[in-house]
Design a protein around this motif. Structure first.
Motif, PDB file in Angstrom:
ATOM      1  N   LEU A 110      65.310 -80.311  44.961  1.00  0.00           N
ATOM      2  CA  LEU A 110      65.575 -80.086  46.383  1.00  0.00           C
ATOM      3  C   LEU A 110      64.275 -79.887  47.148  1.00  0.00           C
ATOM      4  N   LEU A 111      63.333 -79.128  46.572  1.00  0.00           N
ATOM      5  CA  LEU A 111      62.058 -78.904  47.240  1.00  0.00           C
ATOM      6  C   LEU A 111      61.347 -80.235  47.489  1.00  0.00           C
ATOM      7  N   VAL A 112      61.345 -81.101  46.480  1.00  0.00           N
ATOM      8  CA  VAL A 112      60.709 -82.419  46.613  1.00  0.00           C
ATOM      9  C   VAL A 112      61.459 -83.269  47.627  1.00  0.00           C
ATOM     10  N   TRP A 113      62.787 -83.204  47.601  1.00  0.00           N
ATOM     11  CA  TRP A 113      63.599 -83.972  48.554  1.00  0.00           C
ATOM     12  C   TRP A 113      63.308 -83.551  49.988  1.00  0.00           C
ATOM     13  N   PHE A 114      63.147 -82.254  50.202  1.00  0.00           N
ATOM     14  CA  PHE A 114      62.913 -81.741  51.544  1.00  0.00           C
ATOM     15  C   PHE A 114      61.475 -81.961  52.021  1.00  0.00           C
ATOM     16  N   LEU A 115      60.484 -81.740  51.145  1.00  0.00           N
ATOM     17  CA  LEU A 115      59.091 -81.725  51.574  1.00  0.00           C
ATOM     18  C   LEU A 115      58.357 -83.046  51.359  1.00  0.00           C
ATOM     19  N   GLY A 116      58.931 -83.972  50.580  1.00  0.00           N
ATOM     20  CA  GLY A 116      58.313 -85.284  50.443  1.00  0.00           C
ATOM     21  C   GLY A 116      57.488 -85.454  49.182  1.00  0.00           C
ATOM     22  N   ARG A 117      56.604 -86.410  49.207  1.00  0.00           N
ATOM     23  CA  ARG A 117      55.843 -86.802  48.013  1.00  0.00           C
ATOM     24  C   ARG A 117      54.875 -85.697  47.598  1.00  0.00           C
ATOM     25  N   PRO A 118      55.015 -85.138  46.379  1.00  0.00           N
ATOM     26  CA  PRO A 118      54.079 -84.119  45.906  1.00  0.00           C
ATOM     27  C   PRO A 118      52.778 -84.757  45.424  1.00  0.00           C
ATOM     28  N   ARG A 166      61.797 -65.728  19.582  1.00  0.00           N
ATOM     29  CA  ARG A 166      62.224 -66.941  18.854  1.00  0.00           C
ATOM     30  C   ARG A 166      62.482 -68.106  19.823  1.00  0.00           C
ATOM     31  N   VAL A 167      61.644 -68.186  20.852  1.00  0.00           N
ATOM     32  CA  VAL A 167      61.756 -69.247  21.845  1.00  0.00           C
ATOM     33  C   VAL A 167      60.384 -69.888  22.010  1.00  0.00           C
ATOM     34  N   GLU A 168      60.339 -71.214  22.044  1.00  0.00           N
ATOM     35  CA  GLU A 168      59.067 -71.927  22.192  1.00  0.00           C
ATOM     36  C   GLU A 168      58.611 -72.023  23.646  1.00  0.00           C
ATOM     37  N   VAL A 169      59.571 -71.989  24.560  1.00  0.00           N
ATOM     38  CA  VAL A 169      59.300 -72.332  25.960  1.00  0.00           C
ATOM     39  C   VAL A 169      59.181 -71.089  26.830  1.00  0.00           C
ATOM     40  N   GLU A 170      58.883 -71.300  28.100  1.00  0.00           N
ATOM     41  CA  GLU A 170      58.658 -70.184  29.021  1.00  0.00           C
ATOM     42  C   GLU A 170      59.956 -69.588  29.541  1.00  0.00           C
ATOM     43  N   ASP A 171      59.933 -68.294  29.846  1.00  0.00           N
ATOM     44  CA  ASP A 171      61.046 -67.697  30.588  1.00  0.00           C
ATOM     45  C   ASP A 171      60.604 -67.233  31.981  1.00  0.00           C
ATOM     46  N   VAL A 172      59.325 -67.443  32.311  1.00  0.00           N
ATOM     47  CA  VAL A 172      58.805 -67.182  33.659  1.00  0.00           C
ATOM     48  C   VAL A 172      57.782 -68.263  33.995  1.00  0.00           C
ATOM     49  N   ALA A 173      57.869 -68.801  35.201  1.00  0.00           N
ATOM     50  CA  ALA A 173      56.873 -69.765  35.667  1.00  0.00           C
ATOM     51  C   ALA A 173      56.691 -69.639  37.169  1.00  0.00           C
ATOM     52  N   VAL A 174      55.455 -69.752  37.607  1.00  0.00           N
ATOM     53  CA  VAL A 174      55.161 -69.823  39.040  1.00  0.00           C
ATOM     54  C   VAL A 174      54.180 -70.969  39.253  1.00  0.00           C
ATOM     55  N   ALA A 175      54.316 -71.651  40.375  1.00  0.00           N
ATOM     56  CA  ALA A 175      53.444 -72.791  40.646  1.00  0.00           C
ATOM     57  C   ALA A 175      53.315 -73.012  42.144  1.00  0.00           C
ATOM     58  N   THR A 176      52.190 -73.576  42.535  1.00  0.00           N
ATOM     59  CA  THR A 176      52.020 -74.038  43.913  1.00  0.00           C
ATOM     60  C   THR A 176      51.951 -75.566  43.887  1.00  0.00           C
ATOM     61  N   VAL A 177      52.490 -76.169  44.930  1.00  0.00           N
ATOM     62  CA  VAL A 177      52.540 -77.633  45.024  1.00  0.00           C
ATOM     63  C   VAL A 177      51.980 -78.053  46.383  1.00  0.00           C
ATOM     64  N   ARG A 178      51.112 -79.049  46.364  1.00  0.00           N
ATOM     65  CA  ARG A 178      50.591 -79.623  47.604  1.00  0.00           C
ATOM     66  C   ARG A 178      51.252 -80.981  47.816  1.00  0.00           C
ATOM     67  N   PHE A 179      51.722 -81.220  49.035  1.00  0.00           N
ATOM     68  CA  PHE A 179      52.440 -82.444  49.358  1.00  0.00           C
ATOM     69  C   PHE A 179      51.576 -83.361  50.217  1.00  0.00           C
ATOM     70  N   GLU A 180      51.922 -84.656  50.213  1.00  0.00           N
ATOM     71  CA  GLU A 180      51.168 -85.648  50.983  1.00  0.00           C
ATOM     72  C   GLU A 180      51.089 -85.295  52.463  1.00  0.00           C
ATOM     73  N   SER A 181      52.132 -84.679  52.978  1.00  0.00           N
ATOM     74  CA  SER A 181      52.175 -84.319  54.395  1.00  0.00           C
ATOM     75  C   SER A 181      51.215 -83.198  54.737  1.00  0.00           C
ATOM     76  N   GLY A 182      50.677 -82.515  53.716  1.00  0.00           N
ATOM     77  CA  GLY A 182      49.860 -81.335  53.927  1.00  0.00           C
ATOM     78  C   GLY A 182      50.631 -80.051  53.690  1.00  0.00           C
ATOM     79  N   ALA A 183      51.962 -80.147  53.621  1.00  0.00           N
ATOM     80  CA  ALA A 183      52.779 -78.956  53.371  1.00  0.00           C
ATOM     81  C   ALA A 183      52.479 -78.390  51.992  1.00  0.00           C
ATOM     82  N   LEU A 184      52.658 -77.079  51.866  1.00  0.00           N
ATOM     83  CA  LEU A 184      52.452 -76.380  50.605  1.00  0.00           C
ATOM     84  C   LEU A 184      53.772 -75.778  50.140  1.00  0.00           C
ATOM     85  N   GLY A 185      54.005 -75.823  48.840  1.00  0.00           N
ATOM     86  CA  GLY A 185      55.242 -75.298  48.285  1.00  0.00           C
ATOM     87  C   GLY A 185      54.980 -74.336  47.150  1.00  0.00           C
TER      88      GLY A 185
END
Length: 388
Positions: free
Chosen positions: A205-213, A227-246
């Motif tokens: 949805l974030l990508v759909w709303f904000l455009g090309r990441p 006993r889990v290989e993967v993450e249970d917490v993640a945070v990230a920032t994303v920069r979009f072509e429009s200049g918007a930040l997510g």
């Protein structure tokens, strides 16, 4: 096959993967007048039998045939549409088999856990489209009235210049959840944790709303489970072509489990979707723009029905309704000979963002989405960061 009452064609459906998600698909499919379930496929025969029992007793439709492989199902009877509901790491081989057999395909999210396989199916889907085949990946929340209202507002420029967005999934999953299946919480079959498995819809949805990441910078951790290989917490920032930040925030370590929240902000308006319902919407008209925001009122009630407003009662079938809306789009696409609302290339882009989260956390640097899409980082094994 055609419906004797209406004379309209009815599509025969095979569901591959007969677990909880398979049941949800079956419930949605049973409600569509132009779809009928004729085959159930699972490598574990008892799973197919259990779903057949539920389909027959709960949904009141003819008992579908049971098979241990898609190959057997395709050979046994005519099938128009194959629905892939297996663990994520098995999606692409099954979708490929169905396409090569000339069938329409619906793939449960995510597209796959491997970018290499996902690119393969994207190529096959593009070729299949020239033969009139429809391939869609489940992103049912794109069809929620709240999501449609926000997406339309963004496209129409009602928020002005979109400046930022936030996608947050604050859920809880117990240790028993991860222990309930050997494939859960593994890189091979889940492809990731809170972002890939629970958060991919919200990332989409974030990508759909904000455009090309453009690029992603992320941190991940395993903090509340064993006993889990993967993450249970993640945070990230994303920069979009429009200049918007997510901002992306996904966790299965938020006891007792809170809401999914998507925010979109622009210089002339904002919107908030909470648990798929529209909580807030304001778009300043040309004559009503108030730089101080003192006259901004919530316009959400003007855009969606009362049950789609935050706190509204959507009834007991809420988890079926979203899938049904997407199946309506898929059937219309097949009948009208058009692209579906959610294409494989859309799912590929969202998957690339998720993969970029894991690669960034592993490499300790910003990762360009194009690096992921091109395959230049395919050889890197991702890991889950931990806190000492």
């Amino acid at each position: 096959m055609s419906d004797a009452a209406t004379g309209r064609s009815v599509l025969s459906v095979a569901i591959v993967g007969c677990g909880i998600i398979g049941l949800n698909h079956a419930r949605a499919i049973a409600r569509h007048p132009r779809l009928t379930i004729t085959a159930l496929v699972d490598a574990v025969p008892a799973a197919a039998t259990m779903l057949a029992d539920q389909v027959e007793s709960e949904l009141g439709i003819a008992r579908p045939a049971e098979h241990v492989s898609l190959t057997a199902a395709l050979a046994a009877s005519p099938i128009d549409l194959v629905v892939v509901c297996t663990p994520s790491g098995l999606h692409v081989p099954l979708a490929e088999e169905a396409l090569l057999a000339g069938k329409h395909v619906v793939i449960e999210k995510p597209l796959d856990v491997s970018m290499e396989r996902a690119r393969e199916i994207a190529g096959l889907a593009a070729a299949a489209a020239t033969r009139g085949l429809v391939v869609s990946v489940i992103s049912q929340h794109r069809f929620d009235p709240s999501s449609v209202a926000v997406a339309r507002a963004v496209r129409d420029g009602r928020f002005g210049r979109v400046t930022s967005g936030i996608a947050s999934v604050a859920w809880w999953r117990s240790q028993d959840y991860y222990d309930s299946g050997q494939w859960r919480g593994t890189w091979e079959f889940d492809g990731g944790g809170a972002v890939m498995n629970q958060g991919v819809h919200t990332v989409d949805l974030l990508v759909w709303f904000l455009g090309r990441p453009v690029d992603v910078y992320a941190h991940t951790a395993l903090l509340a489970h064993d006993r889990v290989e993967v993450e249970d917490v993640a945070v990230a920032t994303v920069r979009f072509e429009s200049g918007a930040l997510g901002v992306i925030h996904a966790t299965t370590a938020a006891y007792p489990g809170l809401s999914v929240r998507v925010q979109v902000h622009g210089d002339r308006g904002s919107a908030i979707i909470d648990d798929d319902q529209l909580e807030y919407f304001y778009a300043a008209g040309d004559d009503a723009f108030d730089p101080g925001g003192s006259s901004a009122r919530n316009q959400a009630a003007e855009l969606v029905p009362a049950d789609e407003l935050r706190g509204g009662d959507r009834g007991p079938d809420v988890f079926i309704t979203g899938h049904l809306r997407q199946y309506e789009d898929v059937v219309d696409a097949i009948v009208e000979g058009r692209e579906p609302g959610v294409r494989v290339e859309d799912a590929l882009l969202s998957l690339a963002v998720v993969r970029a989260v894991y690669l960034s956390a592993t490499l300790g640097r910003s990762v360009a989405v194009d690096e992921v899409l091109s395959g230049s980082l395919d050889g890197i094994s991702v890991v889950t960061g931990t806190v000492a």
